[in-house]
Design an enzyme around this catalytic site. Structure first.
Site, PDB file in Angstrom:
ATOM      1  N   GLU A 116       0.859  -1.189   0.000  1.00  0.00           N
ATOM      2  CA  GLU A 116       0.000   0.000   0.000  1.00  0.00           C
ATOM      3  C   GLU A 116       0.891   1.234   0.000  1.00  0.00           C
ATOM      4  OE1 GLU A 116      -2.314  -0.160   3.600  1.00  0.00           O
ATOM      5  OE2 GLU A 116      -3.183  -2.094   3.096  1.00  0.00           O
ATOM      6  N   LYS A 118       2.258   4.637   1.475  1.00  0.00           N
ATOM      7  CA  LYS A 118       2.325   5.224   2.810  1.00  0.00           C
ATOM      8  C   LYS A 118       2.057   6.724   2.657  1.00  0.00           C
ATOM      9  CE  LYS A 118       5.031   5.225   7.044  1.00  0.00           C
ATOM     10  NZ  LYS A 118       4.808   6.594   7.400  1.00  0.00           N
ATOM     11  N   ASP A 120       1.371  10.534   3.541  1.00  0.00           N
ATOM     12  CA  ASP A 120       2.011  11.377   4.539  1.00  0.00           C
ATOM     13  C   ASP A 120       0.986  12.364   5.097  1.00  0.00           C
ATOM     14  OD1 ASP A 120       4.004  12.271   6.092  1.00  0.00           O
ATOM     15  OD2 ASP A 120       5.050  13.387   4.526  1.00  0.00           O
ATOM     16  N   ARG A 139      -4.522   9.592  16.721  1.00  0.00           N
ATOM     17  CA  ARG A 139      -3.826   8.419  17.235  1.00  0.00           C
ATOM     18  C   ARG A 139      -3.289   8.683  18.655  1.00  0.00           C
ATOM     19  NH1 ARG A 139       1.474   6.933  17.184  1.00  0.00           N
ATOM     20  NH2 ARG A 139       1.824   4.696  17.372  1.00  0.00           N
ATOM     21  N   TYR A 227      -7.101   2.372   5.855  1.00  0.00           N
ATOM     22  CA  TYR A 227      -6.194   1.242   5.636  1.00  0.00           C
ATOM     23  C   TYR A 227      -6.239   0.163   6.702  1.00  0.00           C
ATOM     24  CZ  TYR A 227      -3.376   4.204   8.711  1.00  0.00           C
ATOM     25  OH  TYR A 227      -2.959   4.995   9.737  1.00  0.00           O
ATOM     26  N   LYS A 317      10.629   3.065   3.700  1.00  0.00           N
ATOM     27  CA  LYS A 317      10.730   4.513   3.513  1.00  0.00           C
ATOM     28  C   LYS A 317      11.393   4.824   2.183  1.00  0.00           C
ATOM     29  CE  LYS A 317      10.055   6.906   7.115  1.00  0.00           C
ATOM     30  NZ  LYS A 317       8.890   7.606   7.574  1.00  0.00           N
ATOM     31  N   CYS A 411      21.664  48.557   3.230  1.00  0.00           N
ATOM     32  CA  CYS A 411      20.624  47.887   2.442  1.00  0.00           C
ATOM     33  C   CYS A 411      21.106  47.649   1.008  1.00  0.00           C
ATOM     34  CB  CYS A 411      19.372  48.748   2.456  1.00  0.00           C
ATOM     35  SG  CYS A 411      18.124  48.144   1.311  1.00  0.00           S
ATOM     36  N   CYS A 414      18.989  50.182  -1.364  1.00  0.00           N
ATOM     37  CA  CYS A 414      19.050  51.646  -1.335  1.00  0.00           C
ATOM     38  C   CYS A 414      20.294  52.194  -0.636  1.00  0.00           C
ATOM     39  CB  CYS A 414      17.801  52.214  -0.665  1.00  0.00           C
ATOM     40  SG  CYS A 414      17.751  51.926   1.103  1.00  0.00           S
ATOM     41  N   CYS A 429      16.134  47.217   6.852  1.00  0.00           N
ATOM     42  CA  CYS A 429      16.460  48.496   6.224  1.00  0.00           C
ATOM     43  C   CYS A 429      15.497  49.525   6.793  1.00  0.00           C
ATOM     44  CB  CYS A 429      16.284  48.389   4.708  1.00  0.00           C
ATOM     45  SG  CYS A 429      16.201  49.991   3.908  1.00  0.00           S
ATOM     46  N   CYS A 434      13.390  53.504   0.304  1.00  0.00           N
ATOM     47  CA  CYS A 434      13.972  52.284  -0.259  1.00  0.00           C
ATOM     48  C   CYS A 434      13.048  51.709  -1.346  1.00  0.00           C
ATOM     49  CB  CYS A 434      14.184  51.267   0.848  1.00  0.00           C
ATOM     50  SG  CYS A 434      14.770  49.695   0.213  1.00  0.00           S
TER      51      CYS A 434
HETATM   52  S1  IVH Z   1      -0.736   0.685   8.785  1.00  0.00           S
HETATM   53  C1  IVH Z   1      -0.569  -1.697  12.342  1.00  0.00           C
HETATM   54  N1  IVH Z   1      -0.979   1.619   6.354  1.00  0.00           N
HETATM   55  O1  IVH Z   1       2.145   5.470   8.822  1.00  0.00           O
HETATM   56  C2  IVH Z   1      -0.686  -0.827  11.203  1.00  0.00           C
HETATM   57  N2  IVH Z   1      -0.133   3.066   8.028  1.00  0.00           N
HETATM   58  O2  IVH Z   1       4.516   4.807  10.437  1.00  0.00           O
HETATM   59  C3  IVH Z   1      -0.320   0.576  11.447  1.00  0.00           C
HETATM   60  N3  IVH Z   1       0.360   5.335   7.256  1.00  0.00           N
HETATM   61  O3  IVH Z   1       0.648   5.716  12.000  1.00  0.00           O
HETATM   62  C4  IVH Z   1      -0.442   1.484  10.308  1.00  0.00           C
HETATM   63  N4  IVH Z   1      -0.261   5.046   5.165  1.00  0.00           N
HETATM   64  O4  IVH Z   1      -0.209   7.208  10.097  1.00  0.00           O
HETATM   65  C5  IVH Z   1      -0.603   1.886   7.615  1.00  0.00           C
HETATM   66  N5  IVH Z   1      -1.281   2.350   4.168  1.00  0.00           N
HETATM   67  C6  IVH Z   1      -0.920   2.602   5.416  1.00  0.00           C
HETATM   68  C7  IVH Z   1      -0.449   3.867   5.815  1.00  0.00           C
HETATM   69  C8  IVH Z   1      -0.049   4.057   7.135  1.00  0.00           C
HETATM   70  C9  IVH Z   1       0.209   5.919   6.051  1.00  0.00           C
HETATM   71  C10 IVH Z   1       0.910   6.020   8.453  1.00  0.00           C
HETATM   72  C11 IVH Z   1       0.034   5.890   9.674  1.00  0.00           C
HETATM   73  C12 IVH Z   1       0.873   5.206  10.715  1.00  0.00           C
HETATM   74  C13 IVH Z   1       2.268   5.492  10.229  1.00  0.00           C
HETATM   75  C14 IVH Z   1       3.215   4.437  10.713  1.00  0.00           C
END
Ligand code: IVH
Length: 675
Positions: A116, A118, A120, A139, A227, A317, A411, A414, A429, A434
């Site tokens: 999936e 991730k 942000d 959370r 998710y 990551k 500045c 000027c 300044c 100016c």
């Molecule tokens: S699963 C036990 N799935 O990443 C499962 N997290 O570093 C826990 N996040 O706190 C999370 N996309 O805020 C999961 N597809 C995804 C995600 C995801 C973003 C974030 C989430 C979590 C953090 C963990």
């Protein structure tokens, strides 16, 4: 108040239609009506609920616009901990994750994984009972979070009720985030209004969710992707991560189904990782990695979890978008307040698809912190959507030819001497003439949040300055068509348009002019506060220090800045010229009476004789202040039926509590002393 049956029916039908179209739009990405048709339905609903407030329910689509402000966030325990993820940074980490799972299971069979994105953003939990959104929370520390239900209700992509067939109880987890295009638009708007911009979409999301006033959250372009699960009470529970996501989608929740990848084994996961990485820059939102989850729920259960992270999932990551380059030069920029900021000019470098040649250096504290010199090799990073940042200097690569970046003493625009105040991070300044300051001041004066002079942008201002036609914002109002004809590429139509736009700005409300003058620390909001309190520029100019300090939200820093502004003869001359040129802002309505002068009111619960905003208006008309939250400073709480935490807090603090009748009585008699 009895509610006629036809109104009840109409209300129920509008709710049904709005829930239905919201699901088509957000859940299925297949709208059947336009945004304005949706808005018309919503307006009809709001009108009915305004006339018959008893019809308002917590999950009425009307709650999308944001209910009244909260006094604080309640803590809420998650019935199952919201776990975090371990990180993998390279192929080796991922292979080790797979090997660990196999060791734990005591089998060498390939494991099927779901990959999936991730996202942000900010993780939240939504709890649905009998298909209705019951509450939402952040959370927090994983065990306890903050309740943000009223804010969650304003997010269109969060269904207020689930589709038929949904479980009796469903706790679902997801990431709230902001797409890049609306994020840029939001920042642009904030820039225009003189407000601070957000560094990246994640900060904007977190800031928007943590608002005590849900109406602010409602104005922010948030969305969600789900998710995971917490507790679930359903006839049939899903057997795998993929099946679960499909079910969530069927139940009406938003899931990024089209960007999932099922991998038969860890080799396939690695291939998907490369694909996700390649797609990253084409996505309409930020992702900071890929999440890999064991697909089978039976295996997930067997694997279980460690203290804070599951054994069955890992976050891969992405490498940060960093590159190495060289600092060629530092340019000094002069802003409208005279602030001089250093901007790094870099040897152009491609940072994951985007050419970078400039970076912000912020100020001389930052220059010192980085120990950066002209000619240095350095690392730049592109995070979110922001201007790149210099992460660090590779001091070991110096050959001795690097040059320090001295703080300027004059500045760059000027030549006037510059000075740096004790707690300031940049020099300023002070030169009144100016040109750099002047250009930025005119730009700000003409901007949308200020005098809103359409067409007066960079190109026109540059020419006005080059031809020496304006020396202050007041000179804008004495420009003639002939002046504009001296410009390059200026026709009759454009000149007339500009003159008309300038003329139209003569009667903007006071708060716009006040903001446009660019007084330090007086942003759009405080300009409004000051305009309401003092009504005219003259009143504000003559206001005593005490009167200013008595104004809610105005502190010593603002007072000093106002006094410095109004004692500067140059500024007074400009104000006089503005007045002589016919710039007469609309005066802001002054209180019509003083019955409530100095008193703070809070309205809560359902009000039937008048709306909350009407009540607030009455208070302000009489010199009082309406606040959204109860505190020691509150004098009266006006509570209707259904009042909750505000009422108990007011009781605790011994604050006078009035019902609607009591408030109206107080308004009529004006006797606030006896209460
Ligand atoms: S699963 C036990 N799935 O990443 C499962 N997290 O570093 C826990 N996040 O706190 C999370 N996309 O805020 C999961 N597809 C995804 C995600 C995801 C973003 C974030 C989430 C979590 C953090 C963990």
């Amino acid at each position: 108040m009895t509610i006629p049956e036809d109104i009840r029916t109409k209300h129920a039908e509008l709710c049904r239609q709005l829930h239905y179209h919201s699901h088509l739009y957000h859940g299925l990405n297949a709208p059947q009506i336009s945004d304005s048709e949706y808005d018309q339905l919503l307006q009809q609903l709001l009108k009915i609920e305004q006339d018959y407030p008893a019809l308002i329910t917590p999950n009425s689509p009307s709650q999308r616009v944001g209910s009244s402000p909260l006094s604080g966030f309640r803590q809420i325990a998650h019935s199952r901990p919201m776990l975090s993820l371990e990180n993998a940074f390279n192929e080796e980490d991922l292979r080790e994750f797979d090997a660990r799972i196999k060791r734990f299971l005591g089998s060498n069979d390939p494991i099927e994984y779901l990959c999936e994105m991730k996202l942000d953003g900010v993780a939240i939990e939504l709890v649905y009972q009998d298909g209705q959104l019951q509450h939402a929370s952040t959370r927090g520390d994983g065990l306890t979070g903050e309740e943000i239900t009223a804010n969650a209700r304003t997010i269109g992509a969060i269904p207020l009720q689930l589709q038929p067939g949904a479980p009796r109880r469903l706790e679902v987890r997801g990431e709230v985030y902001m797409e890049l295009a609306p994020f840029r638009q939001l920042n642009g708007q904030r820039r225009n209004e003189g407000e601070k911009t957000f560094a990246n979409p994640r900060n904007a999301t977190a800031g928007s969710l943590r608002q005590l006033d849900p109406r602010i959250t409602a104005s922010r372009p948030l969305t969600i992707s789900c998710y995971g699960l917490g507790e679930i009470d359903a006839e049939q529970t899903p057997n795998s991560q993929l099946e679960m996501l499909q079910k969530l989608h069927d139940w009406g929740l938003r899931v990024n189904l089209e960007r999932l990848a099922l991998a038969a084994d860890i080799d396939a996961v690695l291939e998907h990782y490369q694909q996700f990485l390649a797609e990253r820059d084409q996505l309409p939102f930020e992702i900071d990695g890929m999440v890999v989850k064991v697909n089978s729920f039976a295996l997930q259960q067997e694997l279980g979890e460690k203290s804070r992270t599951p054994r069955w999932a890992i976050a891969c990551k992405f490498p940060p978008r960093q590159e190495q380059t060289r600092l060629l030069d530092v340019q000094l920029q002069v802003g409208r307040t005279g602030a001089i900021t250093p901007v790094a000019h870099l040897e152009p470098v491609n940072v994951s698809g985007v050419m970078v040649s400039r970076a912000s250096l912020h100020n001389w504290d930052e220059i010192e912190r980085l120990d950066i010199r002209i000619g240095d090799q350095l690392i730049v990073e592109r995070a979110g959507d922001v201007i790149p940042d210099i992460v660090k200097v590779l001091t070991e690569k110096r050959d001795g030819s690097e040059k320090a970046i001295p703080e300027p003493t004059s500045c760059p625009a000027c030549g006037s001497p510059v000075s740096r105040g004790e707690d300031e991070v940049v020099p300023r300044c002070q030169g009144l003439a100016c040109p750099a300051r002047l250009k930025e001041s005119i730009k700000h004066f003409a901007s949308r949040g200020a005098m809103d002079i359409e067409g007066l942008g960079d190109r026109i201002i540059d020419q006005l300055l080059r031809l020496n036609l304006v020396h202050s914002v007041a000179d804008l109002y004495t420009l003639t068509k002939e002046d504009f004809f001296r410009f390059e590429r200026m026709g009759e139509v454009l000149a007339e348009k500009l003159l008309a736009a300038i003329a139209a700005s003569r009667h903007r409300p006071l708060e716009k002019l006040l903001f446009g003058l660019g007084i330090r620390h007086v942003g759009a909001h405080l300009a409004k506060v000051l305009s309401r309190r003092f009504g005219s520029l003259d009143n504000l100019r003559q206001a005593s220090r005490e009167a200013l300090l008595e104004t809610h939200e105005i502190g010593p820093q603002v007072v000093e800045s106002l006094q410095a502004f109004f004692t500067d003869q140059h500024n007074l001359d400009v104000l006089q010229q503005l007045e002589a040129a016919g710039v007469k802002p609309e005066e802001t309505a002054q209180p019509q009476g003083t019955i409530f002068s100095g008193k703070v009111f809070v309205f809560t619960g359902k009000l039937e004789r008048f709306s909350r905003s009407q009540g607030q208006e009455l208070v302000e008309q009489q010199g009082g202040r309406a606040s959204g939250s109860v505190s020691k400073k509150t004098d009266y709480l006006v509570a209707g039926p259904g009042a909750g935490s505000k009422l108990s807090k007011a009781e605790e603090l011994g604050i006078t509590i009035l019902d609607e009748e009591g408030f109206l009585q107080l308004f009529k008699t004006g006797n606030t002393e006896e209460q």
